[in-house]
Design an enzyme around this catalytic site. Structure first.
Site, PDB file in Angstrom:
ATOM      1  N   HIS A 102       0.810  -1.214   0.000  1.00 30.46           N
ATOM      2  CA  HIS A 102       0.000   0.000   0.000  1.00 30.46           C
ATOM      3  C   HIS A 102       0.846   1.268   0.000  1.00 30.46           C
ATOM      4  O   HIS A 102       0.378   2.328  -0.383  1.00 30.46           O
ATOM      5  CB  HIS A 102      -0.929   0.022   1.216  1.00 30.46           C
ATOM      6  CG  HIS A 102      -1.881  -1.128   1.252  1.00 30.46           C
ATOM      7  ND1 HIS A 102      -2.897  -1.296   0.340  1.00 30.46           N
ATOM      8  CD2 HIS A 102      -1.975  -2.180   2.109  1.00 30.46           C
ATOM      9  CE1 HIS A 102      -3.572  -2.401   0.629  1.00 30.46           C
ATOM     10  NE2 HIS A 102      -3.031  -2.945   1.695  1.00 30.46           N
ATOM     11  N   HIS A 127       6.272   6.491   6.370  1.00 35.10           N
ATOM     12  CA  HIS A 127       5.780   6.060   5.064  1.00 35.10           C
ATOM     13  C   HIS A 127       5.276   7.279   4.301  1.00 35.10           C
ATOM     14  O   HIS A 127       5.216   8.378   4.836  1.00 35.10           O
ATOM     15  CB  HIS A 127       4.670   5.012   5.209  1.00 35.10           C
ATOM     16  CG  HIS A 127       3.460   5.541   5.911  1.00 35.10           C
ATOM     17  ND1 HIS A 127       3.303   5.485   7.272  1.00 35.10           N
ATOM     18  CD2 HIS A 127       2.354   6.157   5.443  1.00 35.10           C
ATOM     19  CE1 HIS A 127       2.156   6.050   7.610  1.00 35.10           C
ATOM     20  NE2 HIS A 127       1.555   6.472   6.504  1.00 35.10           N
ATOM     21  N   HIS A 129       2.510   9.043   1.127  1.00 34.17           N
ATOM     22  CA  HIS A 129       1.315   9.016   0.276  1.00 34.17           C
ATOM     23  C   HIS A 129       1.554   9.971  -0.890  1.00 34.17           C
ATOM     24  O   HIS A 129       2.130  11.036  -0.726  1.00 34.17           O
ATOM     25  CB  HIS A 129       0.073   9.448   1.061  1.00 34.17           C
ATOM     26  CG  HIS A 129      -0.250   8.553   2.210  1.00 34.17           C
ATOM     27  ND1 HIS A 129      -1.077   7.465   2.101  1.00 34.17           N
ATOM     28  CD2 HIS A 129       0.160   8.575   3.501  1.00 34.17           C
ATOM     29  CE1 HIS A 129      -1.176   6.848   3.273  1.00 34.17           C
ATOM     30  NE2 HIS A 129      -0.423   7.512   4.142  1.00 34.17           N
ATOM     31  N   HIS A 146       4.407  10.529   6.701  1.00 32.12           N
ATOM     32  CA  HIS A 146       3.905  10.337   8.061  1.00 32.12           C
ATOM     33  C   HIS A 146       4.994   9.690   8.909  1.00 32.12           C
ATOM     34  O   HIS A 146       5.426   8.568   8.632  1.00 32.12           O
ATOM     35  CB  HIS A 146       2.652   9.450   8.049  1.00 32.12           C
ATOM     36  CG  HIS A 146       1.478  10.100   7.405  1.00 32.12           C
ATOM     37  ND1 HIS A 146       0.373   9.380   6.968  1.00 32.12           N
ATOM     38  CD2 HIS A 146       1.221  11.398   7.119  1.00 32.12           C
ATOM     39  CE1 HIS A 146      -0.504  10.231   6.439  1.00 32.12           C
ATOM     40  NE2 HIS A 146      -0.010  11.451   6.526  1.00 32.12           N
ATOM     41  N   THR A 210      -5.737   4.450   7.318  1.00 34.63           N
ATOM     42  CA  THR A 210      -5.977   3.189   6.620  1.00 34.63           C
ATOM     43  C   THR A 210      -6.703   2.238   7.571  1.00 34.63           C
ATOM     44  O   THR A 210      -6.687   2.444   8.789  1.00 34.63           O
ATOM     45  CB  THR A 210      -4.656   2.536   6.177  1.00 34.63           C
ATOM     46  OG1 THR A 210      -3.842   2.298   7.327  1.00 34.63           O
ATOM     47  CG2 THR A 210      -3.899   3.424   5.191  1.00 34.63           C
TER      48      THR A 210
END
Length: 260
Positions: A102, A127, A129, A146, A210
């Site tokens: 993801h 991680h 996005h 994040h 998530t």
């Protein structure tokens, strides 16, 4: 109109185990657990019938994704340029960067300490996005990072950093290299170097972005953005793009600015 409540939101402990890859070894097989937590055996996506609007119905464990009242991300108001975030990092941190299906996630080795607002925390993982999950006055950035921290009870504080296309940023080279490695890769991140120099910020009570969308997460989103080179963004987007949950209603919550 945004009001300015207490400076430190109350937290509900979210199990740190939800956040981790399978250990911090150099294994080339990353765990399927998602960027913020979740059941490795479940299936969810950012598109189609398993996309964000359906997460709450995929399994009972994900019910909070649709029923929760303090969900993240949110649309943020215009910056106020207030006091800087009180953050003291322990220095460069070693760990493993791997694609978990993801996002690309750096999982820190033990001992990565950060002091935020007087609270002793440890960096669990980092991680990204692409583009950003939080928006500012309805506008998204090109990416968002994040930095997930936990205290000794497992309560989470996430420092969000928005990124725009611009100058090459050497502080992110090690993480980006892990995104392009195709397997677990030893990496080093320097939290202090990866944050913008000016650190005025927003604070609000939110959730994991998530599944299972657990609430009780303290969000700190820096107002100033970093820049990443076009090549760096291209490498990240080659791994994952539009891995973004849409903004959620603010509801009765308030956004706290770092006013001096």
């Amino acid at each position: 109109m945004h009001r300015f409540p207490r400076s430190t939101p109350s937290l509900v402990a979210v199990p740190v185990a939800l956040l981790l890859l399978a250990g911090c070894s150099s294994s080339s097989e990353p765990d399927a657990a998602d960027a913020h937590g979740g059941d490795p055996g479940s299936v969810w996506s950012y598109t189609g019938d398993e996309g964000p609007s359906h997460w709450g119905a995929l399994t009972s464990e994900y019910g909070t994704c649709s029923s929760g009242e303090e969900q993240s991300p949110i649309d943020l108001p215009a910056p106020k340029r207030g006091a800087a975030l009180d953050l003291q990092a322990s220095g460069p941190v070693e760990g493993i960067t791997a694609d978990n299906g993801h996002t690309v996630q750096f999982t820190a080795a033990d001992g990565a300490r950060t002091r935020i607002g007087g609270d002793d925390l440890h960096l669990v993982q980092l991680h990204f996005h692409a583009g950003s999950e939080h928006t500012v006055e309805g506008e998204a950035a090109d990416a968002e990072f994040h930095f997930v921290h936990a205290d000794e009870d497992g309560a989470l504080t996430v420092v969000g950093v928005l990124a725009d296309r611009g100058a090459h940023n050497p502080a992110y080279d090690s993480f980006v290299a892990g995104a392009t490695a195709g397997a677990g890769r030893e990496s080093t991140v320097d939290l202090d170097a990866m944050l913008p120099e000016a650190r005025s910020h927003y604070r609000y009570d939110g959730s994991l972005t998530t599944p299972p969308c657990s609430e009780g997460v303290r969000w700190i989103v820096l107002e100033d953005r970093i820049e990443l080179g076009a090549d760096q963004l291209a490498d990240l987007e080659a791994a994952h793009v539009e891995n973004v949950r849409p903004v959620q209603p603010l509801g009765d919550r308030t956004v706290d600015y770092s006013l001096a």
